[in-house]
Write a protein that holds these residues in place. Structure first.
Motif, PDB file in Angstrom:
ATOM      1  N   SER A 510      12.016   5.551   2.356  1.00  0.00           N
ATOM      2  CA  SER A 510      10.613   5.355   2.704  1.00  0.00           C
ATOM      3  C   SER A 510       9.713   5.443   1.473  1.00  0.00           C
ATOM      4  N   VAL A 511      10.014   6.383   0.576  1.00  0.00           N
ATOM      5  CA  VAL A 511       9.248   6.505  -0.665  1.00  0.00           C
ATOM      6  C   VAL A 511       9.271   5.182  -1.422  1.00  0.00           C
ATOM      7  N   VAL A 512      10.459   4.595  -1.527  1.00  0.00           N
ATOM      8  CA  VAL A 512      10.609   3.338  -2.260  1.00  0.00           C
ATOM      9  C   VAL A 512       9.844   2.213  -1.575  1.00  0.00           C
ATOM     10  N   LYS A 513       9.963   2.110  -0.270  1.00  0.00           N
ATOM     11  CA  LYS A 513       9.271   1.039   0.451  1.00  0.00           C
ATOM     12  C   LYS A 513       7.757   1.206   0.361  1.00  0.00           C
ATOM     13  N   ASN A 514       7.280   2.444   0.453  1.00  0.00           N
ATOM     14  CA  ASN A 514       5.848   2.677   0.304  1.00  0.00           C
ATOM     15  C   ASN A 514       5.379   2.253  -1.079  1.00  0.00           C
ATOM     16  N   ALA A 515       6.159   2.609  -2.106  1.00  0.00           N
ATOM     17  CA  ALA A 515       5.791   2.257  -3.479  1.00  0.00           C
ATOM     18  C   ALA A 515       5.739   0.747  -3.667  1.00  0.00           C
ATOM     19  N   LEU A 516       6.766   0.057  -3.171  1.00  0.00           N
ATOM     20  CA  LEU A 516       6.870  -1.381  -3.399  1.00  0.00           C
ATOM     21  C   LEU A 516       5.889  -2.189  -2.559  1.00  0.00           C
TER      22      LEU A 516
END
Length: 980
Positions: A510-516
């Motif tokens: 989720s952290v990665v998807k939020n960032a991207l």
């Protein structure tokens, strides 16, 4: 005996009460369930075996997390508001208003008249979870936070609409040395403000107020802030001893109306079956297929290690880099061959000065006599404070520090993403210079604190929690959601049988998807780049790194010192700019080092900045919180750079009224007034009115009207309108004129000339929400585009209110009003041209600070124009240059006047040397979601940078200063590149 049981399963706690036949309380309990809802429900029933056995039992369940349990058990469920209202009628029937704060829920129930309930829906700001987060940020427990708040002597403005916004305000205060007592009280005040503005939404909180819920029962400082803000006395403010249990009490009372009884054995069996029921397990593909795949992954990333050397045996020149971040402090000491002699990465626990002093002490204690620190640089949020405290040689803006470090590991790097505790920095590199910068401004759901918060709530240290997800079989798909919603998603996943390992992996994804997708807003991997360097402490989490590579479908470079990259880059910067000896404090000076801080308010100008004065043992001082240099130097800057924002606002504030035969008419200084005040002021003055304006916007003015704001999502400029109207009422004005204006003046730069809907029709909302007894509130629908039609309509509208205006005097006043408006606009354009000439003649960089007319208000823009001036920029506004470029071709329907100005300004900037555009966007503006993409595209066609600053009621400029310094650094780098 017949017993009634109320079970309240909240978002963070579980409450149980038992009433006897006469409704007397015979048992109560209040505990945090830590997501062990089913287990604890059964444990509570079993603990009551002795009390309940042999009696007739009725039971009802309530609470935000209780509905699912009620369905699974077959036990009756009662909605929270209904339960609360029932308990209030039973125990405190004189109550007019109920304010209840729970773990993630907050509600206001109006009992006077028709029953009405207002509850938070999309945000847990202003709740117990918010307070927990803030206590964690200050590294204190709730009892200590409460104790600190009662000893405050100052309140800082802190946003509570979201924990992210609050951190944005609080962290710089911590880094600047503000007293924890004042921060603690300010946190509670933020909760109060959120309750009033976000929940009451325009309805008065008056009469007898009953305060319920755990936070309002246990936190005396929070009680104090509510009492003072709502101006309650001992009789009208009721903090009932059973306040934490009222919802459970209401459930127990509700159970009286249920048919049939249950025995204790039946109840125990029901909850045992609920606990044993199989739960649905859903998940995504594992991060790693097996141990070997993970080992290969680790070996690949281990290749980017930096060689370590023994500090005790070292002799020669060394270079110090410090990264004073939002939550952590990192230090690196390098030799001239880029070997690390010393490094440290610690949580600063809210005190970066103590952290840096300890790190310097450690360096001096380990070092041999041959060590010479030849240069020292600092970067990060605490840059200015740490540099002043320890006399470091250089301050480096974060983006340049990280870019410098990334190039050391990959000279061809074209994209850098740094994810820290609550900050994210992404920048694209083109021609060896920073081409585009993106920082998270509104959300930290893609950052390290996002995972750390969950780790703590589940009882795990972050280092252990980070490794749990590596081999999870069914990672939970949590999507791209904010922290508040994620709390609910995690709890639901737990109820469905997800393991802690599954949740750890899901959060990393989720952290990665939020960032991207939320911050960078990437459409594909190609949007990111080919040579990607990832850094920041969050990427030390292998689960996050693996998720990032899987999401992009390509390998990236993560230096082994990913968490130290800011400090590493600062040390390299110090090496490249060092002299023979650094000015950093020596070991002897460090031994005598002391630090004291004191909060005060600057009274030099109308900004009234909240200052923190830090005093050090050598007599030096560092003042934080100032928006200009006057608190530091005691005088204005020697050279005043042109600043069109300040010029325009000063010009508007110069419009003052004079007594007239027709009496007073009030004009609120808000929204469309920033554009049309010259017109209306002249028009009414010529008609014989004394024009009274509401004056300068202030935080205090906003607070005056916050209880009449019906929406917590509207932009801050709109929220301020309520305070301006209240100010006019306080001035005794009996007639207020505030027209609805669907159209602006047609400037022939767009296909139409619409006003933003909020600007156009907000008078309608004011009429319906702000009590104005005995005051004429005139809010006609008016257009100024056709002078003849305007004159026909305005005389009709005004004469309906008994002013007896003649056609001739309206025509004369109209003539002068149109002339005054034209003269005002001409003066702005002429002054703008003078500013541009000044920039060219004095070789100064220029920023076009583009936004809406109301963005010139210092309370709305928070002094960003002055910050730009302090960085050496000449500041002009979009309307100064909109007529200097042809209208660009846009991808959307260009029908809004103020947006058209921004498009034209962007086209002008595209071809103007030494000039960049910074766009101000107020949170809550739907139209700017369109304009930002258009402005960005226009600028990028000519390889210009695009900087967007989102602003709201938060007035701390820490993150914004980083953005603007990064912009300046990027412009400098480009100039050097072109010169070579």
């Amino acid at each position: 005996m017949s017993y009634k049981i109320g079970l309240d399963v909240g978002s963070t706690t579980i409450k149980v009460v038992v009433l006897d036949t006469q409704d007397n309380l015979v048992y109560k309990s209040y505990e945090r369930h830590r997501s062990r809802v089913r287990e604890m429900a059964l444990e509570k029933i079993q603990s009551l075996k002795e009390l309940l056995t042999g009696h007739h039992l009725r039971i009802a369940i309530t609470g935000s997390a209780g509905l699912g349990m009620a369905k699974e058990s077959g036990i009756d469920f009662v909605q929270e508001v209904y339960a609360t209202a029932g308990a209030v009628r039973q125990y405190v029937p004189s109550t007019d208003v109920v304010i209840e704060l729970g773990g993630e829920d907050a509600k206001i129930i109006f009992l006077k008249g028709a029953l009405e309930e207002r509850m938070n829906s999309t945000c847990a700001g202003g709740t117990g979870a918010f307070i927990d987060q803030m206590a964690s940020l200050l590294n204190v427990d709730l009892a200590e936070l409460d104790r600190l708040s009662l000893a405050h002597d100052r309140i800082y403005p802190i946003a509570s609409r979201c924990g992210v916004f609050a951190k944005t305000d609080i962290q710089p205060l911590i880094n600047q040395g503000a007293q924890p007592e004042n921060i603690a009280a300010s946190i509670f005040q933020a909760v109060v403000d959120q309750t009033i503005a976000g929940l009451a939404q325009g309805r008065e909180i008056e009469g007898n107020v009953l305060f319920l819920g755990g936070p309002l029962s246990f936190l005396k400082g929070l009680q104090e802030r509510f009492i003072k803000t709502l101006e309650l006395d001992g009789e009208s403010a009721n903090f009932h001893p059973l306040a934490p249990y009222f919802v459970a009490l209401g459930a127990a009372l509700y159970s009286k109306g249920l048919s049939g009884y249950r025995s204790y054995d039946e109840l125990e069996q029901i909850f045992t079956q609920v606990l044993a029921a199989p739960q649905e397990v859903q998940g995504m593909e594992p991060l790693f297929a097996d141990e070997q795949e993970y080992q290969d992954f680790c070996d690949r990333h281990a290749a980017t290690a930096v060689e370590q050397r023994d500090l005790s045996a070292f002799s020669g020149r060394a270079f110090l880099g410090v990264d004073a971040g939002s939550t952590t402090t990192k230090t690196v000491l390098l030799d001239e061959d880029y070997h690390i002699l010393y490094s440290d990465y610690v949580n600063n626990l809210g005190n970066p000065i103590t952290a840096v002093k300890r790190q310097l002490d450690e360096i001096y204690s380990q070092a041999g006599p041959g060590l010479t620190i030849a240069g020292a640089a600092v970067t990060g949020y605490g840059e200015d404070l740490i540099r002043a405290a320890f006399h470091l040689d250089f301050g480096v803006v974060e983006t340049m520090a990280h870019f410098t470090a990334a190039k050391h590991f990959d000279p061809a790097v074209d994209f850098i993403i740094d994810i820290g505790g609550q900050d994210m920095k992404c920048f694209k590199i083109k021609d060896d210079t920073i081409d585009d910068i993106v920082l998270n401004e509104a959300c930290s759901s893609g950052c390290g604190s996002f995972i750390e918060t969950f780790a703590k709530s589940l009882g795990y240290p972050i280092t252990e929690f980070a490794t749990l997800g590596l081999f999870a079989k069914h990672p939970v798909d949590l999507g791209t959601r904010c922290t508040v919603f994620m709390n609910s998603s995690v709890k639901q996943a737990q109820k469905n049988g997800a393991t802690v390992e599954d949740i750890s992996a899901g959060l990393a994804m989720s952290v990665v998807k939020n960032a991207l997708y939320k911050v960078i807003r990437a459409r594909s991997a190609d949007d990111i780049g080919q040579n990607i360097v990832v850094q920041g402490g969050t990427f030390l989490n292998d689960s996050v790194l693996r998720s990032f590579e899987k999401e992009l479908g390509r390998k990236v470079v993560r230096p082994a010192i990913a968490g130290l990259m800011g400090a590493f880059g600062a040390a390299i910067w110090a090496m490249r700019n060092a002299g023979s000896q650094s000015t950093v404090l020596t070991a002897q000076q460090l031994a005598a080092f002391t630090h004291q801080s004191k909060a005060t308010v600057c009274g030099i100008c109308t900004n009234h900045c909240n200052l923190t004065v830090n005093t050090f043992s050598d007599g030096s001082r560092f003042i934080a919180g100032n928006r200009c240099e006057r608190p530091v130097t005691g005088k204005k800057a020697d050279v005043q750079l042109p600043n069109m924002v300040a010029y325009k606002y000063k010009k508007l504030m110069s419009y003052t009224g004079r007594p007239g035969p027709r009496g007073q008419i009030g004009l609120p200084m808000c929204l469309n007034s920033y554009e049309n005040l010259p017109f209306w002021h002249t028009f009414f003055t010529e008609l014989g009115f004394e024009v009274v304006t509401s004056g300068r916007s202030t935080k205090q003015m906003y607070l005056k009207g916050q209880n009449t704001i019906p929406s917590d999502t509207v932009c801050y400029p709109a929220k301020l309108v309520h305070g301006h109207i209240r100010t006019l009422l306080e001035k005794g004005v009996k007639t207020i004129f505030y027209p609805c204006m669907s159209y602006n003046f047609d400037e022939s730069i767009s296909q139409n000339c619409y006003n933003c809907p909020v600007v156009a029709y907000y008078p309608e909302l004011i009429k319906g929400n702000v009590p104005m007894d005995g005051v004429q509130f005139i809010y006609p629908y008016i257009s100024l585009n056709d002078k003849k039609i305007f004159e026909q309509k305005i005389i009709k509208y005004l004469n309906e209110y008994g002013f007896a205006l003649t056609k001739k005097e309206v025509q004369q006043a109209s003539e002068k009003a149109y002339a005054a408006y034209d003269a005002h606009r001409a003066d702005i354009c002429e002054e703008g041209m003078r500013a541009l000439r000044f920039a060219k003649d004095h070789h100064k960089k220029t920023v076009v600070l583009a936004g809406r007319p109301y963005h010139i208000d210092p309370e709305i823009n928070h002094g960003i124009d002055k910050l730009l001036s302090s960085l050496g920029f000449v500041v002009v506004t979009e309307d100064c240059v909109a007529n200097l470029a042809n209208a660009p071709q846009t991808n959307v329907l260009n029908q809004w006047t103020y947006h058209a100005r921004m498009y034209n300004a962007a086209r002008y900037v595209s071809h103007a040397p030494g000039t960049e555009l910074v766009q101000l966007v107020s949170f809550g503006c739907g139209l700017d979601a369109i304009t930002t993409d258009e402005v960005r595209d226009i600028l990028r066609e000519s390889d210009k940078l695009y900087t967007q600053l989102k602003i709201d009621e938060i007035d701390n400029l820490g993150a914004i200063k980083i953005r603007l310094r990064s912009l300046l650094a990027a412009m400098d780098e480009r100039e050097k590149e072109h010169a070579n």
